[in-house]
Design an enzyme around this catalytic site. Structure first.
Site: not given
Ligand code: HBI
Ligand code: FE
Length: 297
Positions: A137, A142, A183, A202
């Site tokens: 993913h 991304h 996303e 993904s």
């Molecule tokens: N941590 N590894 C990871 N990947 C994420 O997409 C991610 C995160 N922590 C917080 C988060 N996304 C979301 O809460 C924020 O996009 C708001």
């Molecule tokens: Fe993501």
């Protein structure tokens, strides 16, 4: 005690990095040489499926970056190797994490052009869908767009915006922007709708659904409207938002969010399936997929 260890077991059984020692910034060592042939093979199968589906469905920036970043190489990419190629293009690097990390750490990484990518790969039993962002993913979904200079600036600005939204206690508004663009975003191009959201790129099923199914609404991007719109995390989106370009996305987000947050405080949210009077509706969904599953609509 038994249950705890059992659930812990299932977590680390599913994600062998769950207990990896981590740095203060929540990064871990990817230990690329530790991936097994089975894990590389799983990446290859996930990759091959999407590589066949995405031409004509993913935006050009994604398809071009997949080649520039040599993502078609065999197996799970070595983040250090991938970061060498990516950083030469836009200064972004890919850093390994064990899974979701705290919001403040996440935004700090984005604000410094470091993308935190899950090091684990989904188990065979969750090939179709999983909650936690795994390496497929994050890296397949991304990372390629971070090679696009305008998108690269947008995501860095998002990281800085996230730090401010956290301080204001309005993270939920900004999280919706991430959800409906980074996303699950779509883009209108001269050749028609194209995908840029990682959650769709993904996912084979949502790749088709997001572009071709008559169930969901498709509405032109509007920053304030998106920030008021709730989202569902466990199924396809009921509404997709459509940008004209990454330039539009970046320009819309270069405004004083403080005034915007003040307005949002006073305005009611929209449900994921709702259409708003001021929407520029590109397609009104008939919701047959959601109704068949008894979903709210
Ligand atoms: N941590 N590894 C990871 N990947 C994420 O997409 C991610 C995160 N922590 C917080 C988060 N996304 C979301 O809460 C924020 O996009 C708001
Ligand atoms: Fe993501």
């Amino acid at each position: 005690m038994a249950e705890a260890s059992a659930s812990k077991m299932s977590e680390s059984a599913k994600n062998r990095y769950a207990d990896a020692p981590r740095n203060a910034d929540w990064t871990i060592d990817q230990k690329w040489e530790s991936y097994t042939a089975q894990e590389h093979d799983r990446w290859n199968r996930l990759f091959a499926r999407q590589a066949k589906l995405l031409p004509g469905r993913a935006c050009n920036a994604f398809l071009e970056a997949k080649v520039t970043l040599e993502l078609s190489r065999d197996g799970i990419p070595d983040f250090a190797d991938l970061s060498e190629r990516l950083s030469k293009l836009t200064g972004w690097r890919v850093v390994a994490v064990a899974g979701l990390i705290p919001d403040d750490a996440f935004f700090d990484h984005l604000a410094n052009r470091r993308f935190p990518a899950g090091a684990f790969i989904r188990p065979e039993s969750e090939l179709e869908y999983l909650q936690e962002p795994d390496v497929f993913h994050d890296v397949f979904g991304h990372v390629p767009l971070l090679a696009d200079p305008v998108y690269a600036r947008f995501l860095e600005a998002y990281g800085k915006g996230g730090q401010r939204a956290l301080e204001r206690g309005q993270l939920h508004n900004l999280a919706r922007l991430y959800w409906y663009t980074v996303e699950f975003g779509l883009m209108m191009t001269p050749k028609g709708l194209r995908i840029f959201g990682a959650g769709i790129l993904s996912s084979p099923a949502e790749t088709i659904f997001s572009l071709e199914d008559s169930s969901p609404n498709r509405v032109a991007f509007d920053l304030e409207r998106i920030m008021r719109t709730k989202y569902i995390i466990s199924d396809f989106q009921q509404t997709y938002f459509v940008i004209d370009s990454f330039e539009q996305l970046l320009n819309e987000c270069y405004q004083d969010f403080g005034a915007l947050y003040e307005r949002l405080r006073l305005l009611p949210d929209f449900e994921a399936h709702e259409l708003a009077a001021e929407d520029r509706v590109l397609a009104k969904g008939d919701f047959h997929y959601f109704n068949a599953r008894g979903r709210a609509a």
